[in-house]
Design a protein around this motif. Structure first.
Motif, PDB file in Angstrom:
ATOM      1  N   SER A 398       0.819  -1.216   0.000  1.00 36.46           N
ATOM      2  CA  SER A 398       0.000   0.000   0.000  1.00 36.46           C
ATOM      3  C   SER A 398       0.851   1.263   0.000  1.00 36.46           C
ATOM      4  O   SER A 398       0.425   2.297  -0.518  1.00 36.46           O
ATOM      5  N   SER A 415      -2.516  -5.339  -1.276  1.00 33.48           N
ATOM      6  CA  SER A 415      -2.697  -3.884  -1.426  1.00 33.48           C
ATOM      7  C   SER A 415      -1.983  -3.366  -2.675  1.00 33.48           C
ATOM      8  O   SER A 415      -1.378  -2.297  -2.660  1.00 33.48           O
ATOM      9  N   SER A 471      -7.177  -0.352  -6.862  1.00 38.23           N
ATOM     10  CA  SER A 471      -6.314  -0.531  -5.693  1.00 38.23           C
ATOM     11  C   SER A 471      -6.928  -1.582  -4.788  1.00 38.23           C
ATOM     12  O   SER A 471      -8.124  -1.858  -4.857  1.00 38.23           O
ATOM     13  N   GLY A 493      -9.401  -0.288   1.668  1.00 34.89           N
ATOM     14  CA  GLY A 493      -8.410   0.110   0.678  1.00 34.89           C
ATOM     15  C   GLY A 493      -8.747  -0.263  -0.742  1.00 34.89           C
ATOM     16  O   GLY A 493      -8.009   0.080  -1.674  1.00 34.89           O
TER      17      GLY A 493
END
Length: 668
Positions: A398, A415, A471, A493
C-alpha cells in the motif's frame, strides 16, 4: 531482512523500445502523478544508501487515489495548483510533515522498534490541538509518557503522546483502571501503548487554554509479545485456559477464566432485545489447537466502534475474566460478555518487514514543470524499499513508492494498485457468488483479475478500451502455480475508478494532452481527449434502448417475458432505464472518425434526454439531429474494438463494429 526481489519494469520490454517511457510520454495523467510525487520526495529524506525514511514521501498509489478523489469532488475540472494544494494538505494532515520534530524520546525509540502503521480513522493529538475538537467516536492510539496522581487527590492522570504528533495531552483515568496504574505492580507505566475511544474534551467547540481529555470507559491496553514483561504476563495469565475448559457449573460457583484469542472473522449484530448492545462475532483458535467460536457482547456503540476501525485484522485479544453468560444452543457458541471485572488487552501481531528490490528504471522521478516540459531529475537511485509483511509472508504494497506493473506481480503481494486498459470483461457463470473477471493490460503485459461483489456489479458502466485504476488487489498462487489476482469490494483500501468516464478529466488540462483525431490509429491503448465538431449529421444513427441501471449496459427481452442484462447476465426487470444508442461522425481540422456512445455521454451530445426524445413524433426524431450540425465538444475517445474470450462469453459488442467509443463529452 529477507530479500524479496521482483523483476521490475525494464526500459525495453519487447525489444522494440516499448517500455516505461512510452507510458509517461503518452499518458499525461501518469506524467502528472510522477511530477506530484517528485514534489513530495525531497532528497534530504534519503540516507547515504538511497533508502528513504518512513516519511520520505507518499506512495504512488496514495498520490493517484488522492488525485482521483479530488477530481470527483471537482467534477467541473481541477488545476495543478488545486491538486498539489490538496495533496499537500492531506499529506500534512496524515503525517504531520510541518510539525516540530521533537517527539518524546520513548516514542522515538518505540517508533524505531515497532514501526507502527496508523490505523484507519485514528486521530492524532496534533489534530486535537489544531481543531479544538474531538469526535466522540474517534480512535486515539497513544503512548503513556507518565502516570501520576494529581497533588492532594487520589485522581490518576496519564500524560499521552502518539507516533505521529509532536504535542502531548493529559487524560483523566477512569477509576475502573486504577489498579493497573498502581506504581508498585501496575502496567500503566511510561512507554505503554494504549488505544482509546469515547474520549471527549471538557468544553467542546470552545477555545481552551489547556486541552485535556476526560476519562473514558473505553480503554484498551496493548501488550507487546517481544517485550519480556508482557510475554511473561501473557504466558502466566492467558495461555492456560481454552474454550474447551469452560464449565458453566464452575462459572456459577465463581470460577473465572482468561483467554488468548486469534481473530479470523468479525461480524456485527444487534440484539433484538437491546438495540444499544452490539455483538462482535469473533472466530478464534485457542488452547490445544481446537478451533472455537464465541460471541463477545460489547455494550454501546462507542466500544463497538473501537473494533470496527480495521484493528481486528492486526491484533489478537487477551480477555481477562469475561462474563460467561451461557451457551447458545442454536449455534453451539459460547457467549462471552464484557463484564464489570473484565479487562481487554490488544496484542498486535509482531510486525515483520522485508526488503523489496527495486530496479533502476523505477527510480526515475519524472515530472512536469510549469511549462509542461518533461524532465528527468537526478535524484539518488533507490536500490530497495522496506515493506511490512504478515506472519504468512504476504507483503503489503500500500505504501510502495513506485507504480506497480503487471510484470511485477508475484505470490503473496497485497494492497497492489494497477493502472491499465480493459481488454476483456465477463461474469463468472459457474459460481453462486457475484464474480466478474476483468482483463487489464499495461505496457508490460496483461492479467485477469477476479472482482468479487457482495451482491451485484456496482461500479457503473465499464467497457472495452476504458482506462481504469484499481487498488486493493491481492495476489495468490493457484494449484497450477499461476498467479491469481483478486479484488474484493468490501475490503479496506479497495477502490476502482474508470478514468475514461471521469468528468473532471475533460476540464483538467494538467491531466490530459489534447489529441488530434489522426492520432487515434497510432495510439490505441490510451484514452484520447479531443476537440471535435459533429459532422455528417445525415449519417447519424439515433436509437433509444433500455439498459440496466446498475451497469449501464443494454438489456434484451427473453422468451419468458423478462429482460436480461447483456453484461450482468441477470434478470433486471425492476432496474431498467431508457437510454440512447448513438452513432455519429466526429471531425476536427485534420480528419473524421465514426464513433458510438450511450448513456450520459449520448445525452450530452444530443442535448436531450432519452425519455424526451422518445416522446417526440417520428418526423421530429428524424429531423432532430440536423440541429446539431457543427456543434463543438471536448470528448474522451477509447478504442473498443477488441477480440475477447472467456467463460460465459465476451461482453456483447454494443459498438456494432464501430471502433471508437465516446466515453465522455462536454459542450464547448
Amino acid at each position: 531482512m529477507v530479500s524479496y526481489a521482483h523483476p521490475i519494469l525494464v526500459d525495453d520490454i519487447d525489444g522494440n523500445g516499448h517500455g516505461h517511457g512510452i507510458i509517461e510520454e503518452e499518458d499525461a495523467f501518469l506524467r502528472f502523478v510522477d511530477y506530484a510525487r517528485s514534489m513530495f520526495s525531497p532528497e534530504e529524506n534519503r540516507d547515504s544508501n538511497g533508502n528513504g525514511e518512513d516519511n520520505a514521501g507518499p506512495g504512488w498509489s496514495w498520490i493517484v487515489s488522492r488525485i482521483l478523489k479530488t477530481c470527483k469532488a471537482y467534477s467541473s475540472g481541477v488545476t495543478s495548483a488545486i491538486l498539489l494544494s490538496d495533496l499537500s494538505q492531506a499529506w500534512n494532515e496524515q503525517h504531520r510533515a510541518g510539525a516540530p520534530k521533537r517527539r518524546p524520546e520513548c516514542i522515538t525509540q518505540l517508533r524505531k522498534s515497532h514501526r507502527r502503521t496508523r490505523l484507519p480513522h485514528t486521530v492524532t493529538i496534533d489534530s486535537i490541538y489544531e481543531k479544538n475538537f474531538l469526535p466522540v467516536n474517534s480512535i486515539l492510539e497513544a503512548v503513556i509518557l507518565d502516570a501520576f496522581l494529581l497533588p492532594g487527590t487520589n485522581i490518576y492522570m496519564l500524560s499521552l503522546g502518539d507516533f505521529w504528533s509532536s504535542s502531548t495531552i493529559d487524560l483523566y483515568l477512569h477509576r475502573r483502571y486504577y489498579d493497573l496504574a498502581n506504581p508498585d505492580n501496575g502496567i500503566l507505566k511510561k512507554g505503554r501503548e494504549i488505544c482509546l475511544t469515547g474520549c471527549c474534551l471538557p468544553t467542546p467547540n470552545v477555545e481552551l487554554i489547556v486541552i485535556y481529555l476526560l476519562f473514558t470507559f473505553f480503554f484498551f491496553l496493548f501488550l507487546i509479545q517481544d517485550q519480556d514483561d508482557d510475554a511473561m504476563l501473557l504466558g502466566a495469565q492467558f495461555c492456560s485456559d481454552s474454550f474447551s475448559t469452560i464449565s458453566l457449573d464452575a462459572v456459577k460457583n465463581g470460577a473465572s477464566y482468561s483467554f488468548y484469542a486469534k481473530q479470523s472473522s468479525i461480524d456485527t449484530r444487534i440484539q433484538k432485545s437491546n438495540k444499544k448492545a452490539h455483538k462482535k462475532k469473533v472466530v478464534g483458535q485457542l488452547g490445544h489447537g481446537r478451533a472455537s467460536c464465541f460471541l463477545l457482547t460489547i455494550e454501546g456503540r462507542l466500544r463497538s466502534n473501537g473494533f470496527s476501525c480495521g484493528m481486528v485484522r492486526r491484533i489478537m485479544l487477551a480477555l481477562d475474566r469475561p462474563f460467561i453468560a451461557s451457551a447458545i444452543e442454536a449455534c453451539e457458541e459460547l457467549c462471552l460478555e464484557y463484564g464489570s471485572a473484565t479487562q481487554l488487552y490488544l496484542v498486535p501481531f509482531i510486525q515483520h518487514e522485508e526488503q523489496v528490490c527495486v530496479a533502476s528504471t523505477q527510480n526515475r522521478y519524472q515530472g512536469l514543470r510549469l511549462s509542461n516540459t518533461l524532465v528527468q531529475s537526478q535524484d539518488p537511485k533507490v536500490s530497495q524499499v522496506t515493506l511490512p509483511c504478515d506472519s504468512q509472508g504476504s507483503i503489503d504494497f500500500s505504501n510502495y513508492p513506485f507504480q506497480s506493473f503487471v510484470i511485477n506481480l508475484r505470490d503473496k503481494m497485497t494492497s497492489i494498485s494497477l493502472y491499465g486498459v480493459v481488454t476483456n470483461i465477463f461474469r463468472e457463470r459457474n459460481t453462486a457468488e457475484t464474480i466478474f473477471s476483468l482483463k487489464i493490460e499495461d505496457t508490460t503485459g496483461a492479467l485477469l483479475a477476479k472482482l468479487h461483489f457482495p451482491r451485484s456489479w456496482s461500479l457503473g458502466r465499464l467497457g472495452l478500451g476504458h482506462t481504469v485504476y484499481m487498488s486493493g488487489l491481492t495476489c495468490s498462487m493457484t494449484p497450477q502455480k499461476l498467479v491469481e489476482v483478486s479484488w474484493f469490494e468490501k475490503d479496506a483500501g479497495a477502490s476502482f475508478v474508470n478514468l475514461s468516464c471521469l468528468p473532471a478529466l475533460l476540464n483538467s488540462s494538467c491531466l490530459h494532452k489534447l489529441s488530434y483525431l489522426s492520432d487515434l490509429t497510432s495510439k490505441k491503448n490510451i484514452t484520447h481527449i479531443c476537440l471535435v465538431r459533429l459532422d455528417q449529421i445525415e449519417h447519424c444513427h439515433v436509437n433509444t434502448r433500455f439498459s440496466h441501471s446498475l451497469c449501464g449496459h443494454f438489456v434484451n427481452e427473453k422468451p419468458g417475458g423478462f429482460v436480461e442484462c447483456n453484461f450482468c447476465h441477470c434478470n433486471c426487470d425492476a432496474a431498467v432505464v431508457r437510454t440512447f444508442h448513438l452513432k455519429i461522425t466526429l471531425a476536427d481540422e485534420v480528419t473524421k472518425v465514426f464513433a458510438w456512445c450511450t448513456g450520459q455521454t449520448a445525452t450530452e451530445l444530443l442535448q436531450i434526454s432519452p425519455d424526451e426524445f422518445y416522446e417526440l413524433p417520428e418526423e421530429e426524431q428524424a429531423m432532430y439531429p440536423s440541429s446539431l450540425e457543427n456543434e463543438r465538444f471536448t470528448v474522451a475517445l477509447v478504442n473498443c474494438q477488441r477480440q475477447c474470450y472467456g467463460p460465459g462469453g465476451c461482453l456483447i459488442q454494443e459498438n456494432d463494429s464501430v471502433a471508437w467509443e465516446i466515453t465522455r463529452a462536454l459542450k464547448v
